[in-house]
Structure formats: C-alpha cells, structure tokens
Design an enzyme around this catalytic site. Structure first.
Site, PDB file in Angstrom:
ATOM      1  N   TYR A   1      50.500  78.799  46.985  1.00 48.17           N
ATOM      2  CA  TYR A   1      49.415  77.712  47.122  1.00 48.17           C
ATOM      3  C   TYR A   1      48.536  77.621  45.799  1.00 48.17           C
ATOM      4  O   TYR A   1      47.819  76.688  45.534  1.00 48.17           O
ATOM      5  CB  TYR A   1      48.591  77.811  48.390  1.00 48.17           C
TER       6      TYR A   1
ATOM      7  N   HIS B   1      57.412  85.022  52.283  1.00 52.25           N
ATOM      8  CA  HIS B   1      57.029  83.674  52.584  1.00 52.25           C
ATOM      9  C   HIS B   1      58.315  82.763  53.119  1.00 52.25           C
ATOM     10  O   HIS B   1      58.046  82.006  53.784  1.00 52.25           O
ATOM     11  CB  HIS B   1      56.540  82.765  51.040  1.00 52.25           C
TER      12      HIS B   1
END
Ligand code: A2P
Length: 284
Positions: free
Chosen positions: A58, A116
């Site tokens: 992010y 992730h």
C-alpha cells in the site's frame, strides 16, 4: 446517518487460535497515501477504532505509523496488521521485510503479519511461512496469518509445518461470499477476515435494491447493512474510509441486528463461486 462515536468497548474482539484476540472491525487503508492515512488513523482513533490494516504494497506504512503516534492511544491498545508481498517470499526475505515495515511503522512489533498473496506459481509460500513462525517466536509479530489463500494452499502450509494460520484475509462481501473457503477456515480455527467488505466502492453492491429496503427497515445505511452481515457471519471486517462520518457509521454497525429473513434476503446478492479475484492468478 449521524451516529455518535461509540466507545472502544463497543467493538467486540474475536479470539485468535494462537492466543490474544483481534477487534472484529478495523480501518482498511488502501489506497490512502501517507498524508491521508495519517489523518484517517487519527480520526478513526477518536471515534473508537483500535485496529488498522495496512501492507507494504500500500506504500502507506509511514503514514499509518505517524497516525498511530498522533492518535495518543497507547501502543498496546492498538491492533496493527501488515502484509508482506511477493518480494519477501522465500529465503528468509521476510525477516528483512518485516524489519523494514516495523521501521516505517515506528513499531517494535505488529499484532498480525500476513503473507499477502500465495503466488502458487512461485511455490515459496511454505518456506515463507516457516520464516513467519520464527518471526512470531521472536516477538516481532504477535500473530501470523495469510491473505488470499485457498484450501489447497492452506492444506500445503498446514501439512508441511503443522502451524495453522490465525487469520485468512480474503475478498468477501454479500456479493462474493466464499462459502467453501469460510467453511474450510472455520473447521480449522482460522478466522476469516473480509477485504473490500463493501465491494470496494466499485460496482453496484451498495446500490442494490435489497440494501435500500433493509436500510429503510432498520433506519440504517446500505453500508451498515452490509457490515452487519459480515459481523453476524462471524467475520473480521476492515472497511476503508477516509471520511470520519462514514467511519462512525461503519462502527455503528454493532448497534443493531439483522433477523434471519434479512440475512436470507441478502443471499440474493451472491454472484456465485466464480465472483471476485482468483488468487491462483493474481497478486504480487
Ligand atoms: P470513502 O473513503 O470516500 O468513504 P471497501 O472497504 O469495501 O474497499 O470500500 C471502500 C470504499 O467504500 C471507499 O470508496 C469508501 O469511500 C467507501 N465507503 C466506506 N464506508 C462507506 C459508507 N459507510 N458508505 C458509503 N461508502 C463507504
């Protein structure tokens, strides 16, 4: 819909299979940048949020860390999740990966560290998981888990290491229900956490007529109806909002209840097992 900021104790915590617990609702932070996320975390803290979800990918861990500090809330009251993407899979790369995340966040440990994406074509998630287990033992991550994992990926992890992830964070909403994955997780004591619980603000989930009807019936917003569906299904939920009014609305999903007819009506939103991203083909 205006709702006063509830006190932190209104967010229940769900137990994790390795000890400790996770607040059932947290603040999602993608795609906020450092400046926006810092403000969002401070606003969320003031409303009673104590759980923030970020990821290396992010690019906003610095802002999350600044927000945590600026909130004035003690570190041990926060539950902070980050995720390591493909760059940190294999060969103990997760050790340096987490160290760099902790430095950006300004923390000594994260509450939850997730792989992730499984990236099955690379076939490195089992050795990455072994590194994660050591990072947990070293106290750098209080709990460890995965994101976007399917039953086949989890079977391999668990068979190879005997260590069951605490959490599997997957794309999940009333439109993308992932029933098979939820049943798999529940049987093994893995908490399922919903990313993009509101449908990501894309498509037309929040404008579905059934949500307008239920919103009217309960005097709530469509987003609150959707979040309540997650909550009553025992899911951990991390709606992203940069808007303090919506953050407050999202927290207030704990303040009412859907009945069985409502839950059945929401089933009509299910787009079927093929909906959503396919983690055998996606990810970083
Ligand atoms: P915003 O940040 O402007 O509030 P998801 O968490 O499913 O990915 O959804 C995030 C999207 O949903 C964002 O575009 C966010 O916009 C929007 N959103 C968050 N909370 C609400 C809410 N209570 N009502 C309507 N939209 C919302």
């Amino acid at each position: 819909m205006t709702t006063p900021g509830p006190v932190p104790s209104t967010v229940p915590a769900l137990p994790l299979n390795s000890g400790g617990s996770i607040p059932q609702l947290g603040l999602g932070t993608w795609p906020l940048d450092d400046a926006a996320v810092e403000k969002a975390v401070v606003a969320a803290a003031g409303l009673g949020y104590r759980h923030v979800d970020t990821a290396v990918k992010y690019g906003n861990e610095v802002g999350v860390g600044r927000g945590l500090t600026a909130s004035g809330v003690a570190r041990d009251e926060w539950f902070v999740t980050t995720k390591l993407d493909g760059e940190y899979q294999g060969q103990d790369r997760a050790v340096a990966g987490l160290e760099a995340s902790l430095e950006r966040l300004g923390l000594d440990y994260v509450d939850l560290l997730l792989i992730h994406w499984p990236l099955p074509a690379r076939d490195e998630f089992v050795s990455t998981w072994e590194t994660f287990v050591r990072l947990r033992e070293a106290g750098k991550a209080r709990a460890i888990g995965v994101s976007n994992f399917k039953p086949a990926h989890l079977d391999r992890l668990i068979d190879a290491t005997g260590i069951v992830p605490a959490v599997n964070q997957i794309q999940l909403s009333p439109a993308i229900t992932r029933r098979e994955q939820r049943a798999y997780d529940a049987e093994r004591g893995i908490l399922t956490e919903s990313w993009s619980p509101l449908g990501g603000g894309q498509g037309d989930l929040l404008s579905a007529p059934v949500l307008a009807q239920l919103a009217q019936k309960h005097g709530r917003t469509p987003a609150q109806i959707v979040l309540r569906w997650h909550i009553q299904n025992g899911l951990v939920v991390i709606p992203k909002s940069a808007n303090p009014q919506r953050m407050a609305d999202n927290l207030a999903a704990f303040a009412f209840e859907l009945d069985t007819d409502d839950l059945r009506a929401l089933d009509s939103l299910d787009e079927g097992p093929g909906a959503g991203v396919d983690s055998d083909r996606s990810g970083h």
